[in-house]
Structures are given as structure tokens and as C-alpha cells.
Design a protein around this motif. Structure first.
Motif, PDB file in Angstrom:
ATOM      1  N   SER A  29      -4.734  -3.155   3.041  1.00 52.07           N
ATOM      2  CA  SER A  29      -4.058  -3.025   1.665  1.00 52.07           C
ATOM      3  C   SER A  29      -5.029  -3.544   0.476  1.00 52.07           C
ATOM      4  CB  SER A  29      -2.889  -4.140   1.851  1.00 52.07           C
ATOM      5  OG  SER A  29      -2.238  -4.171   0.443  1.00 52.07           O
ATOM      6  N   GLN A  30      -5.762  -4.778   0.736  1.00 48.29           N
ATOM      7  CA  GLN A  30      -6.639  -4.993  -0.339  1.00 48.29           C
ATOM      8  C   GLN A  30      -7.756  -4.109  -0.409  1.00 48.29           C
ATOM      9  OE1 GLN A  30      -4.463  -7.148  -1.967  1.00 48.29           O
ATOM     10  NE2 GLN A  30      -6.270  -8.193  -2.661  1.00 48.29           N
ATOM     11  N   LEU A  31      -8.118  -3.257   0.510  1.00 48.32           N
ATOM     12  CA  LEU A  31      -9.196  -2.305   0.348  1.00 48.32           C
ATOM     13  C   LEU A  31      -8.524  -1.434  -0.653  1.00 48.32           C
ATOM     14  CD1 LEU A  31     -11.857  -0.911   1.226  1.00 48.32           C
ATOM     15  CD2 LEU A  31     -10.796   0.084   3.179  1.00 48.32           C
ATOM     16  N   LEU A  32      -7.525  -0.925  -0.419  1.00 45.10           N
ATOM     17  CA  LEU A  32      -6.753   0.238  -1.276  1.00 45.10           C
ATOM     18  C   LEU A  32      -6.484  -0.100  -2.668  1.00 45.10           C
ATOM     19  CD1 LEU A  32      -4.029   2.239   0.931  1.00 45.10           C
ATOM     20  CD2 LEU A  32      -6.260   2.891   0.086  1.00 45.10           C
TER      21      LEU A  32
ATOM     22  N   SER B 170       0.895  -1.147  -0.164  1.00 51.15           N
ATOM     23  CA  SER B 170      -0.085  -0.160  -0.024  1.00 51.15           C
ATOM     24  C   SER B 170       0.955   1.293  -0.005  1.00 51.15           C
ATOM     25  CB  SER B 170      -0.840   0.143   1.211  1.00 51.15           C
ATOM     26  OG  SER B 170      -1.802  -1.099   1.170  1.00 51.15           O
ATOM     27  N   PHE B 171       2.026   1.173   0.777  1.00 52.43           N
ATOM     28  CA  PHE B 171       2.743   2.454   0.800  1.00 52.43           C
ATOM     29  C   PHE B 171       3.515   2.605  -0.359  1.00 52.43           C
ATOM     30  CE2 PHE B 171       3.273   0.528   5.325  1.00 52.43           C
ATOM     31  CZ  PHE B 171       1.900   0.920   5.687  1.00 52.43           C
ATOM     32  N   LEU B 172       4.071   1.405  -1.099  1.00 50.65           N
ATOM     33  CA  LEU B 172       4.383   1.489  -2.462  1.00 50.65           C
ATOM     34  C   LEU B 172       3.677   2.037  -3.428  1.00 50.65           C
ATOM     35  CD1 LEU B 172       7.406   0.720  -3.645  1.00 50.65           C
ATOM     36  CD2 LEU B 172       6.038  -1.288  -4.524  1.00 50.65           C
ATOM     37  N   GLY B 173       2.338   1.504  -3.509  1.00 49.17           N
ATOM     38  CA  GLY B 173       1.538   1.984  -4.476  1.00 49.17           C
ATOM     39  C   GLY B 173       0.860   3.588  -4.185  1.00 49.17           C
ATOM     40  N   MET B 174       0.801   3.779  -2.905  1.00 47.35           N
ATOM     41  CA  MET B 174       0.406   5.139  -2.528  1.00 47.35           C
ATOM     42  C   MET B 174       1.312   6.316  -2.972  1.00 47.35           C
ATOM     43  SD  MET B 174      -1.534   7.448  -1.298  1.00 47.35           S
ATOM     44  CE  MET B 174      -2.574   6.803   0.090  1.00 47.35           C
TER      45      MET B 174
ATOM     46  N   GLN C 246      -1.428  -3.198  -9.516  1.00 45.56           N
ATOM     47  CA  GLN C 246      -0.442  -4.181  -9.224  1.00 45.56           C
ATOM     48  C   GLN C 246       0.540  -3.770  -7.999  1.00 45.56           C
ATOM     49  OE1 GLN C 246      -0.751  -7.350  -9.897  1.00 45.56           O
ATOM     50  NE2 GLN C 246       0.901  -7.923  -8.596  1.00 45.56           N
ATOM     51  N   MET C 247       1.155  -2.570  -7.999  1.00 45.99           N
ATOM     52  CA  MET C 247       2.034  -1.986  -6.882  1.00 45.99           C
ATOM     53  C   MET C 247       1.212  -2.130  -5.559  1.00 45.99           C
ATOM     54  SD  MET C 247       3.394   1.389  -8.693  1.00 45.99           S
ATOM     55  CE  MET C 247       4.619   1.843  -7.459  1.00 45.99           C
ATOM     56  N   LEU C 248      -0.316  -2.128  -5.630  1.00 48.49           N
ATOM     57  CA  LEU C 248      -1.106  -2.331  -4.177  1.00 48.49           C
ATOM     58  C   LEU C 248      -1.220  -3.455  -4.115  1.00 48.49           C
ATOM     59  CD1 LEU C 248      -3.394   0.705  -5.043  1.00 48.49           C
ATOM     60  CD2 LEU C 248      -1.863   0.660  -3.258  1.00 48.49           C
TER      61      LEU C 248
ATOM     62  N   LEU D 273     -10.153  -0.223  -4.224  1.00 48.74           N
ATOM     63  CA  LEU D 273     -10.338   1.428  -4.681  1.00 48.74           C
ATOM     64  C   LEU D 273      -9.747   1.765  -5.964  1.00 48.74           C
ATOM     65  CD1 LEU D 273     -10.250   2.827  -0.955  1.00 48.74           C
ATOM     66  CD2 LEU D 273     -12.435   2.493  -2.305  1.00 48.74           C
ATOM     67  N   ALA D 274      -8.271   1.557  -5.931  1.00 50.33           N
ATOM     68  CA  ALA D 274      -7.621   2.027  -6.901  1.00 50.33           C
ATOM     69  C   ALA D 274      -7.905   1.201  -8.320  1.00 50.33           C
ATOM     70  CB  ALA D 274      -5.956   1.772  -6.921  1.00 50.33           C
ATOM     71  N   ASP D 275      -8.257   0.001  -8.466  1.00 49.01           N
ATOM     72  CA  ASP D 275      -8.693  -0.744  -9.287  1.00 49.01           C
ATOM     73  C   ASP D 275      -9.991  -0.486  -9.962  1.00 49.01           C
ATOM     74  OD1 ASP D 275      -7.685  -2.938 -11.274  1.00 49.01           O
ATOM     75  OD2 ASP D 275      -9.390  -4.003 -10.343  1.00 49.01           O
ATOM     76  N   SER D 276     -10.805  -0.256  -9.299  1.00 52.77           N
ATOM     77  CA  SER D 276     -12.418  -0.132  -9.811  1.00 52.77           C
ATOM     78  C   SER D 276     -12.814   1.218  -9.165  1.00 52.77           C
ATOM     79  CB  SER D 276     -13.155  -1.133  -9.543  1.00 52.77           C
ATOM     80  OG  SER D 276     -13.102  -1.567  -8.083  1.00 52.77           O
ATOM     81  N   LYS D 277     -13.038   1.438  -7.838  1.00 49.10           N
ATOM     82  CA  LYS D 277     -13.829   2.507  -7.473  1.00 49.10           C
ATOM     83  C   LYS D 277     -13.366   3.996  -7.810  1.00 49.10           C
ATOM     84  CE  LYS D 277     -16.641  -0.637  -5.538  1.00 49.10           C
ATOM     85  NZ  LYS D 277     -17.832  -0.944  -6.158  1.00 49.10           N
TER      86      LYS D 277
END
Length: 318
Positions: free
Chosen positions: A121-124, A63-67, A237-239, A127-131
């Protein structure tokens, strides 16, 4: 050989290799591989502050990497921020996210701590993938992430960007080494070895864990900015939790809780990945078998085990 001399020898070996590589080859493939190793090493060093230093298994570090990656991509692409300003924002955002994670996850311990970080992490990721597709680009991600321009110097080429990353990699290694050797670092080790006793000695264990998460998130944010700039691309994928799994494997392969263990693990992981992916499409499964065997026969990681043997040999000397 003492542990300090062993670490110094590894530092000299890695430093000499990093400096000599651009002069030994002009092949961008090898330079890009070295860039990946240095950037993932920064991420693994940040992760190991939580994992190796205070003994908490976080499944949410992706999550920190993707954020950080999305912050750099959005700020540079849509708002025209410089890479350096975006990187600072990425580090701040990743630190803030790490603090939020710690706020919830530190209320439990053990496997429940790991599960909470995984769930957040999966929640983020969702969110990034669809919401939040309009903001993040959904599964397509965001392309065209820029390279740094500092003091009029353009780091767009692979060779120039290589030296930019070398400087930041060196700074991160030096900072992590000083943190581990500081009084705060010794308290972190005390938390990992015996949390209750450390608390009885008067230390605020909860606060120490939160500060460690903040620092770890900031370092992860720096790695994410560099990774987004190297790939010139970010996507969900980063998340994903598999990214968190990769950094756990890297750290365990090299040796958790040591300065050079995470770096050695990243080198081994990336070299094995490059070689195995050219041999078989089932390379990830083979890598899993290597990881299992390494965990059984080298529980301290291959560099951690070498460091232990060197220290034992030093003690046996008359």
C-alpha cells in the motif's frame, strides 16, 4: 430478539432515516455527511469481507480505494469517459489490484500478512505522490471529478446525487447480506474460525481467500468512485495507510463480522469526528482514546455487542 430480527430492526431504522433525511432538511451539510457515511459504509462492508468474514487484517485496503478514485478521475477528466463506464473500470482495476495483493500477501499469515499489505500500500502511495506525478498530479491530486449522468438524468446537485448513492448503498448491503448467507459465506466463516479444519474438509482455503479479496476490492472500487465524485477530487491521501487505519477503526467500533456492524461503526466514527473536530484540534487523539475504551469494554463493537445481548435474551425466553 433473534439475530435475524435484530438485523431487520436495524435495517428498518437505517432505511427510514436515509429516506426521511432529505425531506426533514434541505441543509447540504447534513446531506453531505449522510453521503460520506453511506460511501464509507460501502467501503467498510467490502473491507469487512476480508477482516470479519475470513479473519485477515489488511492494512492495504486504502490502495483499492485510491486506485478506484484515480481511475475515475483520469478516465473522466483526460479521456472523456462517462462516470458509469469509469466506475466499472474502477471496480475492475481495484479487483485486479486486490488479486495482486493477495498473490503476494497470502504467502504468509498473521502479522506478516498485515505487514505485506501495508508495504504494498505504501509503495503505491509513494508512486502516486511523487514517481507518477505527471499521471496523478502528485500531492496536488486531480480536481474536477464529475458527477453521474444516467438515462438523461443529471445527478450534479447534492439532493440528486444523494438518491443515486442511496440506491447503490442498498444494492451493496443486499449483495453482502446474500453473500454472507450463502454456502460460500458459511465457508468464509469456517475459514475465520478454523482454517486447518476447513481445509481438511476439502475446501480450497487459498482460493476462497483470493475470491474474497477480489470481491472486497470490487466493492472498494465502487466506494472510491463515489467518494471521488462526492469530493470532486482525488489525492494521494486516499492511498495512505491512515485511510486503511480509519476503516479498521470504523469496523471494530461497530462490530466486525456482522452485516450492520461496519455501517454502525462508520456512523459513530463520522459523528464523533464532526463533533470532536469542533471542540479541539487534538480530536484524532481523543478519538483514539474512545477507540481504545470501546475495544476494551465492547470487543464485539457496540452493534455487535447489542446483537449478542439480543440473541442471549431470546434464548433465555421460556
Amino acid at each position: 430478539m433473534s439475530a435475524r430480527r435484530f438485523d431487520l430492526a436495524i435495517a428498518v431504522l437505517i432505511g427510514a432515516t436515509v429516506i426521511a433525511l432529505p425531506f426533514a432538511t434541505q441543509n447540504d451539510f447534513f446531506l453531505n455527511l449522510a453521503l460520506l457515511v453511506m460511501i464509507w459504509s460501502i467501503f467498510a462492508l467490502g473491507f469487512d469481507l476480508v477482516f470479519g468474514s475470513i479473519g485477515m487484517v489488511s492494512f492495504g485496503h486504502a490502495s483499492f480505494l485510491g486506485m478506484g478514485g484515480y481511475i475515475v478521475a483520469i478516465f473522466t477528466q483526460r479521456y472523456g469517459w462517462s462516470f458509469e463506464a469509469s466506475t466499472m473500470a474502477a471496480m475492475a482495476a481495484a479487483s485486479l489490484l486486490a488479486w495482486i495483493f493477495s498473490f503476494f500477501a497470502l504467502r504468509v499469515s498473521g502479522i506478516f500478512f498485515s505487514l505485506v499489505t501495508l508495504a504494498l500500500s505504501q509503495l503505491l502511495y509513494i508512486l502516486a505522490d511523487s514517481k507518477l506525478r505527471e499521471l496523478t498530479g502528485g500531492a496536488d491530486g486531480i480536481a474536477g471529478v464529475t458527477r453521474p449522468q444516467l438515462f438523461g438524468v443529471d445527478f450534479f446537485t447534492t439532493q440528486a446525487f444523494y438518491w443515486y448513492v442511496v440506491v447503490l448503498f442498498t444494492i451493496v448491503v443486499a449483495c453482502v447480506a446474500m453473500l454472507r448467507a450463502s454456502p460460500f459465506g458459511r465457508v468464509m466463516q469456517g475459514v475465520a474460525q478454523n482454517e486447518i479444519r476447513t481445509e481438511q474438509l476439502g475446501y480450497d482455503v487459498h482460493g476462497i481467500k483470493q475470491i474474497t479479496f477480489l470481491v472486497s476490492g470490487g466493492i472498494s472500487g465502487l466506494a472510491s468512485a463515489l467518494l471521488a465524485s462526492l469530493l470532486m477530487f482525488v489525492n494521494p491521501q486516499m492511498l495512505h495507510w491512515t485511510t486503511s487505519g480509519d476503516v479498521i477503526i470504523m469496523t471494530l467500533l461497530g462490530g466486525a463480522g456482522t452485516l450492520w456492524g461496519p455501517v454502525g461503526g462508520v456512523i459513530l466514527f463520522e459523528l464523533l469526528k464532526e463533533w470532536l473536530s469542533g471542540q479541539t484540534q487534538y480530536w484524532y487523539g481523543v478519538l483514539g482514546v474512545v477507540f481504545i475504551l470501546a475495544t476494551i469494554y465492547f470487543p464485539k463493537g457496540f452493534l455487535g455487542e447489542a446483537r449478542r445481548l439480543a440473541t442471549r435474551a431470546q434464548r433465555r425466553k421460556p
